[in-house]
Design a protein around this motif. Structure first.
Motif, PDB file in Angstrom:
ATOM      1  N   GLN A   1       0.840  -1.202   0.000  1.00 31.68           N
ATOM      2  CA  GLN A   1       0.000   0.000   0.000  1.00 31.68           C
ATOM      3  C   GLN A   1       0.874   1.252   0.000  1.00 31.68           C
ATOM      4  O   GLN A   1       0.641   2.209   0.724  1.00 31.68           O
ATOM      5  CB  GLN A   1      -0.955  -0.012   1.198  1.00 31.68           C
ATOM      6  CG  GLN A   1      -1.946  -1.171   1.151  1.00 31.68           C
ATOM      7  CD  GLN A   1      -2.884  -1.207   2.341  1.00 31.68           C
ATOM      8  OE1 GLN A   1      -2.685  -0.491   3.321  1.00 31.68           O
ATOM      9  NE2 GLN A   1      -3.908  -2.040   2.263  1.00 31.68           N
ATOM     10  N   ASN A   2       1.934   1.177  -0.813  1.00 36.17           N
ATOM     11  CA  ASN A   2       2.882   2.278  -1.042  1.00 36.17           C
ATOM     12  C   ASN A   2       3.685   2.671   0.198  1.00 36.17           C
ATOM     13  O   ASN A   2       4.248   3.766   0.264  1.00 36.17           O
ATOM     14  CB  ASN A   2       2.171   3.514  -1.601  1.00 36.17           C
ATOM     15  CG  ASN A   2       2.997   4.179  -2.690  1.00 36.17           C
ATOM     16  OD1 ASN A   2       3.801   3.526  -3.357  1.00 36.17           O
ATOM     17  ND2 ASN A   2       2.820   5.476  -2.862  1.00 36.17           N
ATOM     18  N   LYS A   3       3.745   1.783   1.182  1.00 34.19           N
ATOM     19  CA  LYS A   3       4.573   2.011   2.366  1.00 34.19           C
ATOM     20  C   LYS A   3       5.612   0.903   2.466  1.00 34.19           C
ATOM     21  O   LYS A   3       5.307  -0.262   2.217  1.00 34.19           O
ATOM     22  CB  LYS A   3       3.709   2.040   3.635  1.00 34.19           C
ATOM     23  CG  LYS A   3       2.790   3.251   3.727  1.00 34.19           C
ATOM     24  CD  LYS A   3       2.025   3.252   5.042  1.00 34.19           C
ATOM     25  CE  LYS A   3       1.115   4.468   5.146  1.00 34.19           C
ATOM     26  NZ  LYS A   3       0.344   4.473   6.424  1.00 34.19           N
ATOM     27  N   GLU A   4       6.831   1.288   2.834  1.00 33.76           N
ATOM     28  CA  GLU A   4       7.912   0.309   2.914  1.00 33.76           C
ATOM     29  C   GLU A   4       7.981  -0.311   4.305  1.00 33.76           C
ATOM     30  O   GLU A   4       7.924   0.377   5.320  1.00 33.76           O
ATOM     31  CB  GLU A   4       9.257   0.958   2.580  1.00 33.76           C
ATOM     32  CG  GLU A   4      10.393  -0.048   2.490  1.00 33.76           C
ATOM     33  CD  GLU A   4      11.704   0.579   2.047  1.00 33.76           C
ATOM     34  OE1 GLU A   4      12.569  -0.155   1.547  1.00 33.76           O
ATOM     35  OE2 GLU A   4      11.855   1.814   2.205  1.00 33.76           O
ATOM     36  N   VAL A   5       8.096  -1.631   4.326  1.00 31.69           N
ATOM     37  CA  VAL A   5       8.266  -2.388   5.568  1.00 31.69           C
ATOM     38  C   VAL A   5       9.588  -3.134   5.466  1.00 31.69           C
ATOM     39  O   VAL A   5       9.855  -3.796   4.457  1.00 31.69           O
ATOM     40  CB  VAL A   5       7.110  -3.392   5.769  1.00 31.69           C
ATOM     41  CG1 VAL A   5       7.344  -4.225   7.027  1.00 31.69           C
ATOM     42  CG2 VAL A   5       5.778  -2.666   5.844  1.00 31.69           C
ATOM     43  N   GLY A   6      10.422  -3.013   6.485  1.00 28.98           N
ATOM     44  CA  GLY A   6      11.741  -3.638   6.416  1.00 28.98           C
ATOM     45  C   GLY A   6      12.038  -4.527   7.611  1.00 28.98           C
ATOM     46  O   GLY A   6      11.523  -4.311   8.712  1.00 28.98           O
ATOM     47  N   ILE A   7      12.867  -5.535   7.382  1.00 29.44           N
ATOM     48  CA  ILE A   7      13.342  -6.425   8.444  1.00 29.44           C
ATOM     49  C   ILE A   7      14.847  -6.605   8.265  1.00 29.44           C
ATOM     50  O   ILE A   7      15.306  -6.994   7.189  1.00 29.44           O
ATOM     51  CB  ILE A   7      12.668  -7.810   8.395  1.00 29.44           C
ATOM     52  CG1 ILE A   7      11.145  -7.693   8.451  1.00 29.44           C
ATOM     53  CG2 ILE A   7      13.174  -8.688   9.541  1.00 29.44           C
ATOM     54  CD1 ILE A   7      10.426  -9.024   8.271  1.00 29.44           C
ATOM     55  N   ALA A   8      15.606  -6.311   9.309  1.00 26.57           N
ATOM     56  CA  ALA A   8      17.050  -6.576   9.306  1.00 26.57           C
ATOM     57  C   ALA A   8      17.295  -7.856  10.087  1.00 26.57           C
ATOM     58  O   ALA A   8      16.647  -8.101  11.112  1.00 26.57           O
ATOM     59  CB  ALA A   8      17.805  -5.417   9.945  1.00 26.57           C
ATOM     60  N   ILE A   9      18.206  -8.688   9.596  1.00 24.02           N
ATOM     61  CA  ILE A   9      18.469  -9.966  10.270  1.00 24.02           C
ATOM     62  C   ILE A   9      19.966 -10.193  10.413  1.00 24.02           C
ATOM     63  O   ILE A   9      20.756  -9.838   9.534  1.00 24.02           O
ATOM     64  CB  ILE A   9      17.810 -11.148   9.520  1.00 24.02           C
ATOM     65  CG1 ILE A   9      17.988 -12.447  10.315  1.00 24.02           C
ATOM     66  CG2 ILE A   9      18.367 -11.288   8.100  1.00 24.02           C
ATOM     67  CD1 ILE A   9      17.030 -13.536   9.944  1.00 24.02           C
ATOM     68  N   GLU A  10      20.339 -10.752  11.553  1.00 26.22           N
ATOM     69  CA  GLU A  10      21.724 -11.146  11.820  1.00 26.22           C
ATOM     70  C   GLU A  10      21.702 -12.546  12.425  1.00 26.22           C
ATOM     71  O   GLU A  10      20.943 -12.806  13.363  1.00 26.22           O
ATOM     72  CB  GLU A  10      22.391 -10.186  12.803  1.00 26.22           C
ATOM     73  CG  GLU A  10      22.436  -8.738  12.355  1.00 26.22           C
ATOM     74  CD  GLU A  10      22.931  -7.829  13.465  1.00 26.22           C
ATOM     75  OE1 GLU A  10      24.040  -8.077  13.979  1.00 26.22           O
ATOM     76  OE2 GLU A  10      22.198  -6.902  13.835  1.00 26.22           O
ATOM     77  N   VAL A  11      22.517 -13.418  11.876  1.00 25.40           N
ATOM     78  CA  VAL A  11      22.655 -14.781  12.399  1.00 25.40           C
ATOM     79  C   VAL A  11      24.145 -15.055  12.542  1.00 25.40           C
ATOM     80  O   VAL A  11      24.893 -14.941  11.565  1.00 25.40           O
ATOM     81  CB  VAL A  11      22.019 -15.823  11.452  1.00 25.40           C
ATOM     82  CG1 VAL A  11      22.210 -17.237  12.007  1.00 25.40           C
ATOM     83  CG2 VAL A  11      20.540 -15.529  11.231  1.00 25.40           C
ATOM     84  N   TYR A  12      24.573 -15.388  13.759  1.00 22.64           N
ATOM     85  CA  TYR A  12      25.991 -15.635  14.002  1.00 22.64           C
ATOM     86  C   TYR A  12      26.182 -16.957  14.725  1.00 22.64           C
ATOM     87  O   TYR A  12      25.511 -17.228  15.724  1.00 22.64           O
ATOM     88  CB  TYR A  12      26.615 -14.515  14.844  1.00 22.64           C
ATOM     89  CG  TYR A  12      26.670 -13.179  14.139  1.00 22.64           C
ATOM     90  CD1 TYR A  12      27.630 -12.934  13.163  1.00 22.64           C
ATOM     91  CD2 TYR A  12      25.758 -12.173  14.447  1.00 22.64           C
ATOM     92  CE1 TYR A  12      27.687 -11.709  12.513  1.00 22.64           C
ATOM     93  CE2 TYR A  12      25.804 -10.945  13.794  1.00 22.64           C
ATOM     94  CZ  TYR A  12      26.775 -10.719  12.830  1.00 22.64           C
ATOM     95  OH  TYR A  12      26.820  -9.509  12.180  1.00 22.64           O
ATOM     96  N   GLN A  13      27.102 -17.752  14.219  1.00 19.66           N
ATOM     97  CA  GLN A  13      27.449 -19.002  14.886  1.00 19.66           C
ATOM     98  C   GLN A  13      28.191 -18.673  16.175  1.00 19.66           C
ATOM     99  O   GLN A  13      29.142 -17.892  16.178  1.00 19.66           O
ATOM    100  CB  GLN A  13      28.317 -19.857  13.966  1.00 19.66           C
ATOM    101  CG  GLN A  13      28.528 -21.281  14.440  1.00 19.66           C
ATOM    102  CD  GLN A  13      29.274 -22.109  13.408  1.00 19.66           C
ATOM    103  OE1 GLN A  13      30.101 -21.588  12.658  1.00 19.66           O
ATOM    104  NE2 GLN A  13      28.997 -23.388  13.354  1.00 19.66           N
TER     105      GLN A  13
END
Length: 328
Positions: free
Chosen positions: A311-323
């Motif tokens: 709906q013309n709005k940006e949704v973001g997800i940042a992800i970090e995975v570390y052993q």
């Protein structure tokens, strides 16, 4: 008086277990390496002959680092590891509007062949244990899933759930009675009813994993041939805030040379696929960087972000995975 002492630089020796491989990589003899290091290090860092396990850094001539021999992959193909190994991963996911940071630990036990076992630990939201009644209920109910036994496809994607009956019994005999007794009220009853139907209808399909971003990231089709060190795929990710699955066209790029710490790099970049109706709208993007361990080919880390326009709005997800090497 002119200083004739050779310039030095300090390098981290993570994942390096012997001086022979280190001297070969930096094109310096083992004897020269030991002598140079001992000349520039502190007293407690002196190398007696073999590489001490406690040593974190080693000093080498500065010009040797710039001439470091880059290790190349022998073939543009990554093969799924089939040897037993246990790893613990720290997982951090951050969303905006409002900013929310979720983190937890996951134990993954690779078994002989194409299978593994997963145990997820306690979830923290913004560095706090979950406090709301509904959140606590959901977290307690989710514990019935673990340990979760998964069979794998050759490319690393999840193929099926192997211990469905065990999970159902765990829910029915342990978690359902506990939750039903502890949580009361209309909202709780409705939620428990939905959870009960979820577990009763559970099958061997991995569809149950699709709404968890970590599983979508971890069970990526990394283990395959990369013609010209690249390949194209279409990937799907579930966005909880949108309650929708977003699709992306992506390119996997396999780096030909290993990193300084002997990691295999795979960079995945792509764009959101819009429906024909929304073809003129903005596209979200995907940008993920994977590091794999050279010897075992298991995932060492993943960092990146996903975004989607809705709906013309940006949704973001940042992800970090570390052993992890140990619990933190």
């Amino acid at each position: 008086m002119k200083n004739t002492q050779m310039e030095n630089t300090r390098i981290k020796i993570k994942d390096i277990t012997d001086l022979d491989s280190l001297s070969s990589e930096y094109d310096i003899s083992k004897e020269e390496l030991i002598a140079f290091h001992n000349q520039h290090c502190a007293l407690h860092e002196i190398i007696p002959g073999n590489l001490p396990k406690y040593l974190k850094y080693i000093y080498i001539p500065a010009d040797k680092k710039s001439k470091r021999k880059e290790k190349s992959l022998f073939t543009p193909q990554i093969i799924l590891p089939g040897t037993p190994e246990k790893s613990t991963y720290g997982v951090v996911m951050t969303t905006a509007l409002p900013e929310t940071r979720i983190h937890y630990l996951v134990d993954i036990q690779r078994k002989q062949g194409m299978a593994l076992s997963i145990v997820r630990k306690k979830i923290y939201v913004n560095d706090q244990e979950v406090e709301l009644m509904l959140e606590k209920l959901m977290e307690t109910a989710s514990k019935a899933l673990y340990p979760l036994e998964i069979s794998l496809k050759k490319d690393g994607r999840a193929e099926g759930i192997l211990n469905v009956n065990e999970i159902k019994n765990r829910w029915k005999e342990e978690y359902y009675p506990r939750i039903h007794q502890y949580y009361e009220g209309k909202v709780a009853d409705e939620t428990i009813g939905k959870l009960n139907r979820f577990y009763e209808n559970m099958s061997g399909s991995t569809e149950v994993l699709h709404q968890n971003l970590f599983y979508a990231i971890y069970f990526m089709p990394l283990y395959t041939l990369y013609p010209d060190y690249q390949k194209e795929e279409m990937l799907n990710f579930y966005f909880p805030s949108l309650k929708e699955v977003i699709s992306y066209t992506v390119v996997f790029s396999l780096q030909k040379t290993l990193t300084e710490y002997n990691k295999i790099l795979i960079h995945i970049k792509g764009k959101q696929i819009n429906t024909p109706i929304a073809a003129d709208l903005k596209n979200g993007s995907l940008d993920l960087l994977y590091q794999l361990n050279e010897e075992t080919k298991t995932i060492s880390s993943v960092i990146g972000k996903l975004s989607a326009f809705h709906q013309n709005k940006e949704v973001g997800i940042a992800i970090e995975v570390y052993q992890q090497k140990s619990y933190i």
